[in-house]
Write a protein that holds these residues in place. Structure first.
Motif, PDB file in Angstrom:
ATOM      1  N   GLY A 287      -5.810   1.356   1.469  1.00  0.00           N
ATOM      2  CA  GLY A 287      -4.793   2.133   0.757  1.00  0.00           C
ATOM      3  C   GLY A 287      -5.121   2.468  -0.682  1.00  0.00           C
TER       4      GLY A 287
ATOM      5  N   ALA B  90      -7.628  10.704  -0.160  1.00  0.00           N
ATOM      6  CA  ALA B  90      -6.572  11.688  -0.391  1.00  0.00           C
ATOM      7  C   ALA B  90      -6.739  12.345  -1.759  1.00  0.00           C
ATOM      8  CB  ALA B  90      -5.204  11.022  -0.294  1.00  0.00           C
TER       9      ALA B  90
ATOM     10  N   GLN C 275      -2.176  10.208   3.390  1.00  0.00           N
ATOM     11  CA  GLN C 275      -1.801   8.799   3.523  1.00  0.00           C
ATOM     12  C   GLN C 275      -0.449   8.704   4.218  1.00  0.00           C
ATOM     13  OE1 GLN C 275      -2.534   8.223  -0.881  1.00  0.00           O
ATOM     14  NE2 GLN C 275      -3.173   6.195  -0.175  1.00  0.00           N
ATOM     15  N   ASP C 276      -0.340   7.781   5.138  1.00  0.00           N
ATOM     16  CA  ASP C 276       0.924   7.561   5.834  1.00  0.00           C
ATOM     17  C   ASP C 276       2.008   7.202   4.804  1.00  0.00           C
ATOM     18  OD1 ASP C 276       2.103   6.767   8.746  1.00  0.00           O
ATOM     19  OD2 ASP C 276       2.883   5.444   7.174  1.00  0.00           O
ATOM     20  N   GLU C 277       3.137   7.877   4.892  1.00  0.00           N
ATOM     21  CA  GLU C 277       4.208   7.706   3.896  1.00  0.00           C
ATOM     22  C   GLU C 277       4.701   6.263   3.801  1.00  0.00           C
ATOM     23  OE1 GLU C 277       6.369   9.755   1.688  1.00  0.00           O
ATOM     24  OE2 GLU C 277       4.335  10.559   1.616  1.00  0.00           O
TER      25      GLU C 277
ATOM     26  N   GLY D 280      -6.474   5.173  -1.680  1.00  0.00           N
ATOM     27  CA  GLY D 280      -6.105   6.586  -1.869  1.00  0.00           C
ATOM     28  C   GLY D 280      -7.249   7.470  -2.326  1.00  0.00           C
TER      29      GLY D 280
ATOM     30  N   GLY E 298       0.943   3.711   3.947  1.00  0.00           N
ATOM     31  CA  GLY E 298      -0.051   3.991   2.913  1.00  0.00           C
ATOM     32  C   GLY E 298      -1.465   4.101   3.444  1.00  0.00           C
ATOM     33  N   THR E 299      -1.627   4.006   4.757  1.00  0.00           N
ATOM     34  CA  THR E 299      -2.979   4.042   5.329  1.00  0.00           C
ATOM     35  C   THR E 299      -3.438   5.485   5.566  1.00  0.00           C
ATOM     36  OG1 THR E 299      -1.893   3.656   7.448  1.00  0.00           O
ATOM     37  CG2 THR E 299      -3.008   1.785   6.450  1.00  0.00           C
TER      38      THR E 299
ATOM     39  N   MET F  86       0.803  -1.231   0.000  1.00  0.00           N
ATOM     40  CA  MET F  86       0.000   0.000   0.000  1.00  0.00           C
ATOM     41  C   MET F  86       0.835   1.281   0.000  1.00  0.00           C
ATOM     42  SD  MET F  86      -3.125  -1.220   2.453  1.00  0.00           S
ATOM     43  CE  MET F  86      -2.976   0.184   3.508  1.00  0.00           C
ATOM     44  N   GLY F  87       1.883   1.294   0.819  1.00  0.00           N
ATOM     45  CA  GLY F  87       2.712   2.495   0.934  1.00  0.00           C
ATOM     46  C   GLY F  87       3.423   2.859  -0.361  1.00  0.00           C
TER      47      GLY F  87
ATOM     48  N   THR G  30       0.779   5.248  -3.028  1.00  0.00           N
ATOM     49  CA  THR G  30      -0.019   6.378  -2.538  1.00  0.00           C
ATOM     50  C   THR G  30      -0.170   7.449  -3.619  1.00  0.00           C
ATOM     51  OG1 THR G  30       1.914   7.512  -1.694  1.00  0.00           O
ATOM     52  CG2 THR G  30       0.775   6.034  -0.155  1.00  0.00           C
TER      53      THR G  30
END
Lengths: 399, 72
Positions: free
Chosen positions: B12, B17, B26-28, B14, B31-32, A107-108, A111
């Motif tokens: 995630g 956002a 979103q947390d870097e 997005g 991704g949450t 997921m990260g 983004t």
């Protein structure tokens, strides 16, 4: 319930017009948005064509994505292992918590911010391909010169796949997506792709590099088998989808000159135009598929545990209850909320990448080729009705 | 109005956002979802409603007061 529309035998795919969903599908939706459907293996399951019902099914965890539970709504010559549980890492055909574990690792990397940061590089790749197309033509095949190589190069760079190997990869994945292929051929293609990814993972173990697969090799405890299947999934998803959107989307714009002119004169419309093209084209024309794990009532229809459900994205995205005059391509309409990337926890992980690619590529093409037109009559453009993802096989253009 | 997010439910995608970037991030690393502004400015209310509607996993919601806060 009495119905004048017959229960379909497999999902209707026959199209009258290149951009309109099959008429059998929309007629069914207007009469019975949650309908029985006879699957090719004889199973009496369901076909969901209405927008609200499609969203409800995809958001409901009582509908499973597990490979061993779902059935194909089209007659496919599939190798028997399709019916076995998914191999480790093949997360799109798994449920939470297994699915969650893999998805959280990725997921990260996808983004909105990270994808937006790729803008300069995607712009560069797009400009390079448009310059090359100009040199070689006219005419040109827009699929080969533009629609396929741009997302292909982007996903290869993101994952850390050597771009020289893309031809082999594309050839085999095209076989995988051909609905008429024999089981042995599909199996051979799947094996080749798997070996391709296995080699890549092995290479990343030795030299991780500053890319997504390299990051997963060093930053997670995933096994080689898991890495292979995750890589395969991301690579295939990153190729086949955006490429078909770019080519079919260009075809649609060429057939709607007033929309094309509006986008050409106001490139900032691209953000909205991309959503509308996603809705209008609905290139995922078969599925997503689910299976009920318990009895669930959707819009008054009782779906029993064990029964298969196929959701129709074109059906849902052309539901006039949600999108008025759905047959009108209107790049200024509010098209967000379309189901082209799915819905629920499996919603497309790469959708923000796809958006950035399309927001850059369509306006760049229109700007660089102000006189772009089809090089053949529209009816001669070969449509991908025979492929798992809809689009065009070739798009001969001139300028 | 206030907004609440449950990163445990977040998948995630997005969409929040994208739809309401002033209110959701979103947390870097993970991704949450992150809530950037609660209560959001009135001018972002419509975007917040869109974001809630678009969220594929039901990880964000609107609450009328902090008293209503419960786990999503």
């Amino acid at each position: 319930m009495t119905s004048t529309v017959p229960i379909p035998q497999g999902i209707p795919l026959q199209r009258v017009q290149p951009f309109d969903p099959p008429t059998d599908l929309t007629a069914l939706r207007d009469e019975r948005p949650v309908s029985r459907m006879i699957y090719p293996d004889g199973h009496e399951g369901w076909l969901v064509t209405g927008y609200d019902a499609a969203r409800a099914v995809l958001a409901d965890v009582r509908f499973s994505s597990r490979r061993e539970l779902i059935r194909s709504p089209i007659s496919l010559d599939v190798p028997p292992q399709r019916l076995e549980p998914a191999p480790p890492g093949a997360m799109i055909v798994t449920d939470p918590p297994e699915h969650t574990r893999y998805r959280r690792l990725l997921m990260g990397q996808f983004t909105v911010r990270r994808m937006n940061q790729l803008t300069p590089r995607i712009q560069q790749i797009t400009d390079d391909h448009l310059a090359a197309m100009r040199k070689e033509g006219p005419p040109a095949d827009l699929v080969r010169s533009f629609a396929l190589p741009i997302p292909s190069l982007v996903i290869c760079e993101l994952l850390g796949v050597p771009y020289e190997t893309r031809d082999e990869f594309q050839r085999e994945s095209a076989v995988l997506f051909d609905l008429h292929i024999k089981a042995e051929q599909r199996q051979a293609a799947a094996t080749k792709l798997e070996r391709f990814l296995q080699d890549l993972v092995e290479h990343k173990r030795a030299e991780p590099g500053d890319d997504l697969l390299g990051g997963l090799v060093t930053g997670s405890d995933l096994t080689d088998e898991e890495l292979t299947n995750i890589g395969l999934l991301l690579l295939i998803a990153g190729h086949e989808t955006t490429a078909n959107m770019l080519a079919l989307g260009t075809f649609a714009l060429l057939q709607h000159p007033e929309q094309m002119a509006a986008l050409r004169s106001e490139p900032e419309l691209a953000v909205n135009a991309v959503e509308e093209l996603l809705r209008y084209l609905s290139i995922i024309h078969i599925g997503p598929m689910r299976a009920a794990t318990e009895d669930v009532e959707i819009e008054g229809e009782l779906i029993r545990a064990g029964e298969s459900v196929t959701v129709s994205v074109p059906g849902a995205n052309w539901d006039s209850a949600r999108f008025p005059e759905p047959e009108q391509l209107d790049i200024t309409r509010r098209a967000t909320g379309h189901l082209s990337f799915g819905h629920g926890v499996h919603q497309c992980l790469g959708q923000q990448l796809a958006r950035v690619e399309m927001r850059i590529a369509y306006p760049a093409l229109l700007r660089e080729f102000p006189t772009l037109g089809l090089a053949v009559p529209a009816r001669e453009v070969p449509l991908r009705t025979d492929m798992a993802i809809y689009g065009v096989h070739r798009l001969p253009v001139t300028w | 109005m206030f907004v609440e997010a449950n990163p445990e439910r977040c998948c995630g995608a997005g969409m929040c956002a994208l739809a309401a970037p002033e209110v959701f991030g979103q947390d870097e690393e993970a991704g949450t979802v992150l809530v950037l502004a609660s209560p959001p400015d009135v001018e972002h209310w419509e975007a917040v409603q869109d974001a809630v509607q678009l969220c594929p996993s039901g990880a964000i919601r609107i609450v009328m007061s902090r008293v209503d806060e419960q786990p999503i």
